[in-house]
Enzyme design. Structure first.
Site, PDB file in Angstrom:
ATOM      1  N   ASP A 104      26.484   6.766  53.970  1.00 26.25           N
ATOM      2  CA  ASP A 104      25.353   6.418  53.088  1.00 26.25           C
ATOM      3  C   ASP A 104      25.560   5.010  52.530  1.00 26.25           C
ATOM      4  O   ASP A 104      26.672   4.616  52.203  1.00 26.25           O
ATOM      5  CB  ASP A 104      25.269   7.393  51.895  1.00 26.25           C
ATOM      6  CG  ASP A 104      24.895   8.799  52.340  1.00 26.25           C
ATOM      7  OD1 ASP A 104      24.658   9.003  53.552  1.00 26.25           O
ATOM      8  OD2 ASP A 104      24.855   9.695  51.476  1.00 26.25           O
ATOM      9  N   TYR A 148      18.003  17.905  52.321  1.00 24.10           N
ATOM     10  CA  TYR A 148      19.205  17.631  51.532  1.00 24.10           C
ATOM     11  C   TYR A 148      18.964  17.805  50.030  1.00 24.10           C
ATOM     12  O   TYR A 148      18.097  17.154  49.451  1.00 24.10           O
ATOM     13  CB  TYR A 148      19.626  16.193  51.820  1.00 24.10           C
ATOM     14  CG  TYR A 148      20.971  15.823  51.279  1.00 24.10           C
ATOM     15  CD1 TYR A 148      22.123  16.246  51.914  1.00 24.10           C
ATOM     16  CD2 TYR A 148      21.087  15.025  50.151  1.00 24.10           C
ATOM     17  CE1 TYR A 148      23.364  15.902  51.434  1.00 24.10           C
ATOM     18  CE2 TYR A 148      22.322  14.668  49.665  1.00 24.10           C
ATOM     19  CZ  TYR A 148      23.457  15.118  50.299  1.00 24.10           C
ATOM     20  OH  TYR A 148      24.682  14.773  49.821  1.00 24.10           O
TER      21      TYR A 148
END
Length: 686
Positions: A126, A334
């Site tokens: 990320d 998510y």
DNA sequence: GCAAGGTC
């Protein structure tokens, strides 16, 4: 053969993954992201396995791209040194330092093997400072940072991923340094202060008790502790209201006095008598209006936790672990997200069609499609998240969910459906009544639903219906009854776990992934306990806050996080170096610990007495805490002061003697614990 | 053993 994605979008300063020769290892932050990346890079990839860990391989002529994944952090800080202060630490694999991390062993072993045979490395975790640290440490310890690149993307859509891999940059050392620094600062403060307070108790009482303090947990504890103290010192004050009952069309309606000018009991009875004599009130105004209520935005984790708490009474950590399970079963997107926005690339029509295959939702989806005529534009909230969209159902059919999993899943599906629905129209009416010749206004309200709108899909907020007849301006209404009601001012309510989490969000400490865990940690340390009415702070919890406020005041304040953030930004900008920041933190801690050590004996005594393992010689006449003044601890001393101060109010309002006052407040439920204890001690009677 | 951060 040239890959179809390989030729477009390169730019100066960027490296395309397709220009790298040999074997390239791409490291994602989590398994799901690795799969997405493989899909984006090629329509044909091989699924392979090593150490029970899945990875993906793309072959394209001479090129070989391996997409593998981490599972969050695989390394953590640790030290060999005992005692405090401690300023030396190393990064070691997490499975070495933390139990229950066996899964991280498999992933790290797989990455280690893949690293040894790779020519290039791409950190595709990320795009935030933690992701930069996760990928960097794996490459540093198993590969070669000199042959490494960074992929930067903020969503896992195919087009954004493809673009990111055509525009790789060098490793982002500014972000890495900021991230490493954050870890080190939290470690230095947390480990040192925790050890300091543990060791004082140990050397004073010879008992090993686990205590802790940290940048996020301590300000959170302080917040709850302030509420606890206010409640324990609270003395209710009587407030009066006059309640007339009128009759309209045969229906009895009780009115509410607004902007009450009444201060004393005498005033209240005088007004009631005056209304009784008059026998009627005049309608001053009657207003009807409708308001349009827009659907709530799609869920981020905090909103989901709040709703699950409100509707089902689930704790934030429970909701979070249920949501994680639903995510692993591919039922929802998510969950550790702050975003209230759905992804723009999502095909809503086909997703709704999939949801309609789930029998519970067929009718609802069919209504929604009819109602919207296929025009599917969801509402969205203001909150954003750099890495993930809001939580939404994937359309995968759930099988064998427990009732609790269903409850959370159902909230997510319905909230998603509601986002496309129309506004609800709520009808409200307000009638105001005046007593002729007086500046006194009473009020009655009514409420109804004119158009259900989104409440049909998400009925958990549906307003109640309250009927109020129509009135005409100037109409005289008969008063059939007037009573005087005495209410009492209320202390702040006990906070709930979700209230704590919402507060942490509002002051921006902790993250989506950690807040619920940190709250649970405060319970584990026995700083907090659950009661039927919410969270209570123990004597130990109060003692920890008192001690830390004196010796490590920075750690009790939310501002320490703001300060860290500023330092991280300065490191990112290159204004300051990590080493400087760490040296400064070390100097600060060194100074604070020296001062702390001078009072070690006192602190050990205080904390031991709060733990109930020691009775101080000069103890409070009422409790086990150390004496502060006049034979009382600080809390009972303050309670005694409060009793005398608040009596002045009671004397004026109720005209009672001190003795009567004490008897009255002793019986009231919201009178604080310490106040009651002082009354029982000094003024007798159990 | 102690933090906070990631994710399983």
């Amino acid at each position: 053969m040239n890959n179809i994605y390989s030729t477009i979008g390169r730019g100066p300063g960027f490296t395309s993954i397709w220009d790298l020769k040999g074997k390239v290892l791409v490291i994602a932050e989590k398994p799901k992201a690795a799969r997405k990346i493989a899909e984006a890079l090629s329509q044909r990839y091989f699924v392979r396995n090593i150490n029970d860990v899945t990875y993906f391989e793309i072959r394209d002529g001479p090129r070989q791209i391996i997409v593998a994944s981490s599972v969050g952090h695989l390394y953590g800080l640790t030290t060999q040194e005992e005692g405090y202060p401690v300023y030396t630490y190393q990064w070691v694999p997490l499975y070495v330092v933390e139990k229950k991390k066996a899964h991280s062993y498999n992933y790290l072993e797989a990455l280690r093997k893949l690293c040894t045979t790779s020519n290039y490395f791409v950190n595709a975790c990320d795009y935030d400072i933690e992701g930069s640290v996760i990928g960097y440490l794996i490459i540093k310890f198993n590969g070669d940072p000199g042959r490494a690149y960074r992929a930067k993307f903020s969503s896992l859509t195919l087009s954004e991923l493809r673009e990111a891999f055509r525009r790789l940059t060098q490793l982002d050392y500014e972000m890495i340094e900021a991230g490493l620094c954050r870890h080190e600062l939290d470690w230095l403060w947390g480990i040192n202060v925790s050890r300091a307070i543990m060791r004082t108790v140990e050397s004073f009482s010879k008992k090993k008790i686990i205590l802790s303090a940290g940048r996020v947990q301590t300000p959170t504890l302080k917040y709850v502790s302030d509420i606890e103290k206010e409640r324990n010192l609270f003395i209710p004050i009587p407030v009066y209201s006059v309640v007339p009952t009128i009759v309209k069309d045969g229906v009895k309606i009780t009115l509410e006095l607004i902007n009450s000018p009444i201060r004393t009991k005498k005033d209240a009875y005088a007004l009631a008598e005056r209304i009784r004599r008059e026998g009627f009130l005049t309608v001053e105004s009657y207003v009807e209006h409708t308001t349009s209520v827009a659907p709530p935005p799609p869920f981020n984790l905090g909103d989901l936790q709040e709703e699950a708490a409100r509707i089902y009474g689930y704790s934030p950590s429970k909701t979070q672990s249920i949501a994680e399970q639903l995510y692993l079963d591919a039922l929802i997107s998510y969950p550790r997200t702050n975003s209230q926005k759905l992804p723009s690339g999502l095909d809503f029509k086909s997703l709704l069609t999939k949801i309609s295959q789930i029998s519970n939702y067929s009718a609802l989806v069919s209504d929604l499609l009819k109602e919207t005529k296929g025009y599917l534009k969801p509402v969205e909230g203001d909150k954003e998240d750099p890495a993930h969209p809001a939580i939404y159902p994937t359309g995968v059919r759930p099988v064998k969910l427990s009732s609790e999993q269903w409850a959370v899943y159902d909230l997510i599906v319905r909230r998603f459906l509601a986002a496309f629905a129309g506004n609800a129209i709520i009808y409200r009416s307000t009638a105001k009544f005046a007593l002729p010749g007086e500046n006194i206004v009473f009020q009655a309200t009514g409420q109804g639903i004119e158009d259900l709108g989104w409440y049909k899909y998400y009925p958990f907020h549906k307003p109640s219906v309250k009927v109020l007849p129509r009135f005409r301006n100037g109409e005289r209404v008969e008063v059939v009854e007037v009573s005087v009601k005495t209410a009492y001012t209320r202390p702040p309510q006990r906070i709930s776990k979700i209230g704590m989490l919402r507060w942490m969000e509002s002051v921006e400490i902790g993250t989506e992934a950690t807040r619920a865990t940190i709250i649970e940690k405060l319970f584990e340390r026995k700083y907090l306990v659950n009661t039927s009415r919410g969270v209570a702070v123990t004597d130990l919890g109060l003692g920890i806050v008192e001690t830390l406020e004196i010796f490590f005041p920075e750690l009790v304040k939310v501002e320490l996080t703001r300060h860290f953030e500023k330092l991280m930004n300065d490191i990112k900008k290159g204004v300051v170096k990590r080493e400087q920041v760490i040296t400064e933190a070390r100097n600060t801690l060194d100074m604070l610990i020296k001062k702390f050590n001078e009072k070690k004996e006192t602190v050990g005594q205080i904390l031991s007495s709060r733990l109930g393992i020691y009775t101080p010689p000069n103890k409070c006449a009422i409790c086990n805490r150390e004496e502060f003044s006049n034979g009382l601890c600080t809390y009972h001393y303050k309670a005694n002061e409060q009793i005398n101060k608040v009596y002045e109010e009671w004397k004026e309002r109720e005209g009672v003697s001190f003795k009567e006052y004490l008897e009255r407040i002793k019986k009231l439920k919201s009178t604080g614990k310490w106040v009651i204890e002082v009354i029982e001690h000094f003024y007798g009677g159990k």
